[in-house]
Each structure stands twice: as C-alpha cells, then as structure tokens.
Design a protein around this motif. Structure first.
Motif, PDB file in Angstrom:
ATOM      1  N   TYR A  19       0.862  -1.177   0.000  1.00  0.00           N
ATOM      2  CA  TYR A  19       0.000   0.000   0.000  1.00  0.00           C
ATOM      3  C   TYR A  19       0.903   1.234   0.000  1.00  0.00           C
ATOM      4  N   VAL A  20       0.896   1.984  -1.091  1.00  0.00           N
ATOM      5  CA  VAL A  20       1.786   3.136  -1.238  1.00  0.00           C
ATOM      6  C   VAL A  20       1.070   4.385  -0.737  1.00  0.00           C
ATOM      7  N   TYR A  23       5.832   8.212  -0.094  1.00  0.00           N
ATOM      8  CA  TYR A  23       7.073   7.859  -0.771  1.00  0.00           C
ATOM      9  C   TYR A  23       8.094   8.952  -0.498  1.00  0.00           C
ATOM     10  N   SER A 286      -9.492   7.077  -6.400  1.00  0.00           N
ATOM     11  CA  SER A 286      -8.271   6.276  -6.475  1.00  0.00           C
ATOM     12  C   SER A 286      -8.686   4.822  -6.320  1.00  0.00           C
ATOM     13  N   TYR A 303      -4.189  12.073  -1.713  1.00  0.00           N
ATOM     14  CA  TYR A 303      -2.737  12.020  -1.880  1.00  0.00           C
ATOM     15  C   TYR A 303      -2.076  13.360  -1.621  1.00  0.00           C
ATOM     16  N   ARG A 367       8.399  10.765  -7.150  1.00  0.00           N
ATOM     17  CA  ARG A 367       7.317  10.905  -6.171  1.00  0.00           C
ATOM     18  C   ARG A 367       6.098  11.587  -6.786  1.00  0.00           C
ATOM     19  N   LEU A 370       4.396   9.133  -9.180  1.00  0.00           N
ATOM     20  CA  LEU A 370       3.738   8.059  -8.448  1.00  0.00           C
ATOM     21  C   LEU A 370       2.433   8.553  -7.822  1.00  0.00           C
ATOM     22  N   GLN A 371       2.501   9.667  -7.106  1.00  0.00           N
ATOM     23  CA  GLN A 371       1.318  10.170  -6.408  1.00  0.00           C
ATOM     24  C   GLN A 371       0.220  10.598  -7.371  1.00  0.00           C
ATOM     25  N   LEU A 374      -1.426   7.409  -9.324  1.00  0.00           N
ATOM     26  CA  LEU A 374      -2.287   6.547  -8.526  1.00  0.00           C
ATOM     27  C   LEU A 374      -3.655   7.168  -8.247  1.00  0.00           C
ATOM     28  N   SER A 428      -2.960  -0.911  -8.598  1.00  0.00           N
ATOM     29  CA  SER A 428      -2.208   0.200  -8.010  1.00  0.00           C
ATOM     30  C   SER A 428      -1.153  -0.261  -7.011  1.00  0.00           C
ATOM     31  N   ASP A 429      -1.472  -1.277  -6.200  1.00  0.00           N
ATOM     32  CA  ASP A 429      -0.537  -1.729  -5.180  1.00  0.00           C
ATOM     33  C   ASP A 429       0.584  -2.601  -5.741  1.00  0.00           C
ATOM     34  N   GLY A 432       2.561   0.812  -8.023  1.00  0.00           N
ATOM     35  CA  GLY A 432       3.268   1.809  -7.221  1.00  0.00           C
ATOM     36  C   GLY A 432       4.672   1.399  -6.851  1.00  0.00           C
TER      37      GLY A 432
END
Length: 450
Positions: A19-20, A23, A286, A303, A367, A370-371, A374, A428-429, A432
């Motif tokens: 679970y992101v 980061y 998300s 996020y 970062r 990624l954010q 997602l 997503s998990d 990420g």
C-alpha cells in the motif's frame, strides 16, 4: 510453461505488493547524523499553503491487520504527557518556520492510532495546540479526524464539530461480525450503527467509512452485505482497503490461502465493490477512495497530504520539505512503540530533525509521478513539465512502456493527461512499488522490522 518450470501466471505481476501511502516509505528513513536544524530546513520553503497533521498513537484495541504506529491504552496519565510533548514540539516547529514568509495552513488532519481515544477535554487541548501554537485556523480549513465506533461518543463529536471538523472517518472494516472477529477486530454491529447515528446527528459535513476486503471466509455475498450496510448511511466517502498481513501484527501467525488464491479473491472483491459503488452514484478517486457524486468538496484529495509543505506533530507523524522528509523512529512491535512514545514524551528539544531521508530532484520527479498516477484523474503533463522542465516519458521510459504493455495506461485519456486504465487502478498496489527507486528499494530491504 517457461524453461524454468514457472507458468506465465507465476511471472505475471502481483496486484497486492504494498500500500503506497507515502514515498519514500518510513522504512527507507535512517538516523540523520547531522541532526539538521528545522529552521535551516524550512528557510526559503513556501509556507503559504501548509498541511498540518497531528498523530495520536493510542487505540482501545489493536486490530489484527494493523501495523500503524499505535499502542493499546495509555496508563499513568500518558495522554497528558503526550499532549505536553506535542505542545512543546508545536512551539519549536512554529518558531522554526519563522516569519520571513507568510505562514498559513490550508488543511489539517488528526490521525493515529485513534485521535478520539482522547477525552473531549483532551481534544479541546489538541485543537488549542493546533490553533494557538501553530496558528492554524481550524474553522476556516478542511479538518479531517479519524475515529472508531467505541470512541465516537457524543461529547467528543460535539467538540470536534464545534472546533471545525469537516470530515469524520470511521474505521468499520466489516459490518459482518464473523468477519470482524476473523480480522481480530472485536465489535458488535449494533455498536457500529450507534456510532454512525451519533456522527450523523453531530452534523459533521463529510462521513467516511473504511471497509476491508480479503478477510478469511469473505465472499461476494458477505462483502455486499457490508457495502449495503455502509451505503444505508449515505456516506459522502467510502474507502475500500485490501487486507494485508504484515510482520509483527496479530494476523501474521494465521494461516491463509496461497498468495495467488488470495490475490484472486481480493481482486474479485475489489471489482465487485468498485462496480457496486459506481452503480450507487459514487465516483472513483483512487483505487481505495470513492466519493459520492453530490458530496461537498473537501479540498485536496487523499494524496495531496503527501506533497511538500507538510507539518507533522507527534511521534508517528512525517514532515515534508522539498528536500527533506523527516519523522521520529518507526516501529510496529508493541514493545518498541511504547519505548519510542516514552522517549517522545520525555523530549524537551524539538528544534532538530532526528530521522528521515533526503529527497533529490530525481526522487521528487518519481514521487510526483507516483502520487499523481495513482489517482483516477491521473497526471497533467503540463504540470509535470512546469515543475521539472521535462517529460515523464523521458524521465521514466522503461516503467511507462512496461505499464502500457500490461494495459495499465488509459489509451483514451484526454490530451495532455497520463492516467491509469481501470485495470491499472486495480493493480495500483503492484504498480506503485515498481516506481520506487533502486536506492529506496535497497533501504527498505535493509530495514529490520521491530
């Protein structure tokens, strides 16, 4: 079958790896040998739209799946000593922010643990610290607070609403009592429903309900029972979390189906829940977050609290500048957590960062991608270019090509936007963690759980 004897299924990416929610993750943090002064780290940083987060590391029970930084109970006036330390920390942090640039908070949140473990009077004090020490106007910004059924009492809720709470998140996880027991979360449905009634009576504008899928014995039928029980309250938001079994948590010792079987169960339940909520007037924000289409806006989405300009108060909170992420020591085991909390309450000097990780421009690009990726709305390419002077396709060609080959990118996204397909959101998990840098991966792998 491959030459190694593995099937194509064995080689396919797994949907549930990590679970992101931040980061770099805290397991990549290390002791900062130079113990930098907060005043130096915050000098020149934008401070006109800061996020404030206060961490309360106490719960009445510990759920079987929980690896959050929290302890059970608070003996010997520990909450008083903790709030005393929080007051000292807030005073030091506000001094470090200085007055050379305008200091303003745009959003606030109390998390944990369970913030409503505190009494009504202690919640008043927590709000006073945020306002009088930090200068946050809680009645003028979105204020989100996490709670549990047992601690969502009328007196606590009255304090929070009076002090400006705009969102209350209730960790229900399952309305099916057998499933709650399987997740080592003892609760009665009648108590959960009573808590939801008190929250609605309090008048807080946004109710969020957390649910978990992938519990032992959970089926589409029982999952639908929980979803429908939640929908009966017309929550403005719903979070659907996949169950993870992590080291040093009570569920770690329990036997589960094979990883692949469990992946298939969770994916099946995720899609069932997603489709059910979409059919009932919710929009997907998300993989986890769903918002009722007519719900009042709450400012930045889930996020956004991970962006630069985060002030974290409390021994489990992170703070972020553009160059440094910092916190206190991290643990999951009860003994270690108690030791860290005791050390925090005894701390007098909060003027320096003790544990953290430097973030260079390469990590900042990673970062941001990624954010943004997602989130269901994806990444605005123009915004990325404005911030970094480059393109994500040039900075991350291998990763994005791999995602496209797997069908994780939306080929019908509007011009100028990079976003995930429905399949990509579901993964997503798995997606990420593939964006983690080699250095962060190595640091996380070297971390010894404690």
């Amino acid at each position: 079958m491959t030459s190694t004897g593995m099937t194509d299924q064995d080689l396919s990416p797994r949907p549930y790896q990590s679970y992101v929610y931040a980061y770099p993750h805290k397991t990549a943090y290390r002791k900062l040998t130079d113990r930098p002064r907060l005043a130096d780290e915050w000098a020149g940083e934008p401070k006109d739209a800061l996020s404030l987060y206060a961490h309360i590391p106490f719960c009445e029970v510990r759920c079987g799946f929980c690896n959050l930084f929290t302890r059970i109970g608070a003996p010997d006036e520990l909450t008083t000593r903790y709030l005393d330390a929080l007051d000292r920390q807030a005073t030091a942090v506000r001094e470090a922010l200085g007055d050379a640039e305008p200091v303003r908070f745009a959003t606030a949140a109390f998390g944990g643990g369970t913030p409503t473990f505190l009494t009504a009077a202690e919640l008043e004090r927590l709000c006073d610290i945020a306002e009088q020490r930090m200068g946050a106007d809680l009645r003028a910004v979105p204020l989100s607070v996490e709670s549990s059924p047992a601690t969502a009492t009328a007196d606590r809720l009255a304090v929070l609403v009076d002090r400006g709470a705009t969102r209350l998140s209730l960790g229900v996880q399952s309305f099916v009592e057998e499933e709650a027991r399987a997740a080592v979360r003892p609760q009665r449905r009648s108590d959960v429903e009573a808590a939801l009634g008190r929250i609605r009576d309090s008048g807080v504008p946004v109710l969020n309900i957390d649910l978990i899928y992938g519990i032992d014995g959970q089926t589409e039928r029982s999952w639908r029972r929980s979803l429908d029980a939640a929908l009966a309250w017309r929550p403005e938001e719903l979070y659907l979390y996949p169950l993870y079994v992590r080291p040093l948590t009570p569920l770690q010792k329990r036997a589960h189906a094979s990883d692949r079987e469990w992946d298939e169960q969770r994916l099946r339940l995720y899609r069932h829940g997603r489709d059910h909520l979409l059919a009932h007037g919710y929009e997907q924000v998300s993989m986890r977050m769903f918002r009722r289409a007519d719900a009042p806006p709450q400012g930045p989405d889930d996020y956004a609290c991970q962006t630069d300009g985060m002030i974290g108060l409390g021994c489990g909170a992170r703070s972020y500048t553009s160059r440094l992420h910092y916190s206190f020591d991290y643990a999951v085991g009860m003994g270690e957590i108690r030791t860290i909390i005791d050390a925090y309450t005894a701390t007098e000097d909060f003027s320096r960062a003790e544990v953290g990780r430097r973030v260079d421009k390469s990590e900042a690009r990673r970062r941001h991608l990624l954010q943004s990726l997602l989130q269901a709305e994806g990444l605005r390419l123009e915004e990325y270019t404005e911030r970094f002077g480059s393109s994500p396709f040039a900075d991350f060609p291998a990763e994005l090509a791999r995602f496209e080959d797997r069908g994780w990118l939306d080929g019908d996204a509007p011009a100028g936007r990079l976003r995930l397909s429905a399949q990509g959101l579901a993964y997503s998990d798995g997606l990420g963690p593939e964006l983690f840098s080699p250095a962060v991966r190595a640091a996380m792998a070297a971390y010894e759980p404690k």
